[in-house]
Design a protein around this motif. Sequence first.
Motif, PDB file in Angstrom:
ATOM      1  N   LEU A  23      25.640  20.308  12.310  1.00  0.00           N
ATOM      2  CA  LEU A  23      25.426  19.682  11.008  1.00  0.00           C
ATOM      3  C   LEU A  23      25.654  18.180  11.130  1.00  0.00           C
ATOM      4  CD1 LEU A  23      27.317  22.118   8.596  1.00  0.00           C
ATOM      5  CD2 LEU A  23      24.932  22.201   9.328  1.00  0.00           C
ATOM      6  N   VAL A  24      25.240  17.471  10.093  1.00  0.00           N
ATOM      7  CA  VAL A  24      25.536  16.052   9.999  1.00  0.00           C
ATOM      8  C   VAL A  24      26.384  15.823   8.759  1.00  0.00           C
ATOM      9  CG1 VAL A  24      23.464  15.327  11.239  1.00  0.00           C
ATOM     10  CG2 VAL A  24      23.391  15.500   8.755  1.00  0.00           C
ATOM     11  N   GLU A  25      27.253  14.844   8.861  1.00  0.00           N
ATOM     12  CA  GLU A  25      28.023  14.397   7.707  1.00  0.00           C
ATOM     13  C   GLU A  25      27.446  13.039   7.340  1.00  0.00           C
ATOM     14  OE1 GLU A  25      32.626  14.702   6.556  1.00  0.00           O
ATOM     15  OE2 GLU A  25      32.225  13.334   8.225  1.00  0.00           O
ATOM     16  N   GLU A  26      26.994  12.915   6.092  1.00  0.00           N
ATOM     17  CA  GLU A  26      26.316  11.687   5.702  1.00  0.00           C
ATOM     18  C   GLU A  26      26.890  11.106   4.421  1.00  0.00           C
ATOM     19  OE1 GLU A  26      22.111  12.390   4.816  1.00  0.00           O
ATOM     20  OE2 GLU A  26      22.565  14.517   4.688  1.00  0.00           O
ATOM     21  N   LEU A  34      27.600  17.255   3.676  1.00  0.00           N
ATOM     22  CA  LEU A  34      27.137  17.957   4.868  1.00  0.00           C
ATOM     23  C   LEU A  34      25.688  18.384   4.693  1.00  0.00           C
ATOM     24  CD1 LEU A  34      30.228  20.309   5.285  1.00  0.00           C
ATOM     25  CD2 LEU A  34      29.723  18.260   6.639  1.00  0.00           C
ATOM     26  N   ASN A  35      24.953  18.385   5.806  1.00  0.00           N
ATOM     27  CA  ASN A  35      23.576  18.851   5.749  1.00  0.00           C
ATOM     28  C   ASN A  35      23.142  19.283   7.141  1.00  0.00           C
ATOM     29  OD1 ASN A  35      21.110  19.486   4.592  1.00  0.00           O
ATOM     30  ND2 ASN A  35      20.503  17.378   4.202  1.00  0.00           N
ATOM     31  N   ASN A  36      22.066  20.064   7.187  1.00  0.00           N
ATOM     32  CA  ASN A  36      21.384  20.290   8.453  1.00  0.00           C
ATOM     33  C   ASN A  36      20.797  18.945   8.858  1.00  0.00           C
ATOM     34  OD1 ASN A  36      20.280  22.694   6.407  1.00  0.00           O
ATOM     35  ND2 ASN A  36      21.192  23.480   8.282  1.00  0.00           N
ATOM     36  N   PRO A  37      20.536  18.725  10.136  1.00  0.00           N
ATOM     37  CA  PRO A  37      19.747  17.546  10.489  1.00  0.00           C
ATOM     38  C   PRO A  37      18.408  17.677   9.749  1.00  0.00           C
ATOM     39  CG  PRO A  37      20.701  18.545  12.452  1.00  0.00           C
ATOM     40  CD  PRO A  37      20.945  19.494  11.310  1.00  0.00           C
ATOM     41  N   ILE A 106      24.383   8.325   8.396  1.00  0.00           N
ATOM     42  CA  ILE A 106      24.983   9.455   9.105  1.00  0.00           C
ATOM     43  C   ILE A 106      26.306   8.981   9.703  1.00  0.00           C
ATOM     44  CG2 ILE A 106      24.724  11.178  10.933  1.00  0.00           C
ATOM     45  CD1 ILE A 106      22.722  11.531   8.632  1.00  0.00           C
ATOM     46  N   VAL A 107      27.398   9.624   9.307  1.00  0.00           N
ATOM     47  CA  VAL A 107      28.724   9.239   9.778  1.00  0.00           C
ATOM     48  C   VAL A 107      29.032   9.887  11.116  1.00  0.00           C
ATOM     49  CG1 VAL A 107      31.193   9.333   9.231  1.00  0.00           C
ATOM     50  CG2 VAL A 107      29.513   8.872   7.421  1.00  0.00           C
ATOM     51  N   ARG A 108      28.664  11.181  11.230  1.00  0.00           N
ATOM     52  CA  ARG A 108      28.931  11.903  12.475  1.00  0.00           C
ATOM     53  C   ARG A 108      28.191  13.229  12.481  1.00  0.00           C
ATOM     54  NH1 ARG A 108      34.331  15.427  12.049  1.00  0.00           N
ATOM     55  NH2 ARG A 108      34.286  15.846   9.823  1.00  0.00           N
TER      56      ARG A 108
END
Length: 157
Positions: A23-26, A34-37, A106-108
């Motif tokens: 996942l990505v944290e944005e 949180l989200n899927n790429p 995108i943070v991480r």
Amino acid sequence: MPTRWKPNVTVAAVIEQDGRFLLVEEQTDDGLKLNNPAGHLDPGESPEDGCIRETLEETAHAFTPTALLGVYMARSAEQPDVTYMRFAFTGELGAREERRALDEGIVRTLWMSVDEIRASVARHRSPLLLRCVEDYLAGKRHPLALIHTEDSVRQPR
């Protein structure tokens, strides 16, 4: 003549390794989510190509779609007049480009189990995050051949 309604077309990657999902944290107007790429399909792209690009931009990983999980629609929580149509893919995660910066906002990246994803629904950017993961776990896979991108899409206007 009334305004024609047009959904925003997006693509997303559901990537699982050893029982955990990438996942990505944005950063959003509502804080870290949180989200899927995932991201918007760009002009001239097939849905598969858009997913490859978005996954690389958001995770710094190469990605090769191998199956379509499904096509999903959801209304934006932030903008009720906006509807998203998401093409979600699963596939093979490739090498990480170590020096590549993640997309703006995108943070991480992080790996989460399905239980962690289910427990963090309040932090999901889209209700489709969990739905796509659940469909993946249910074994839903459709051939990429279901999507046909005419050559004219890739030609300049």
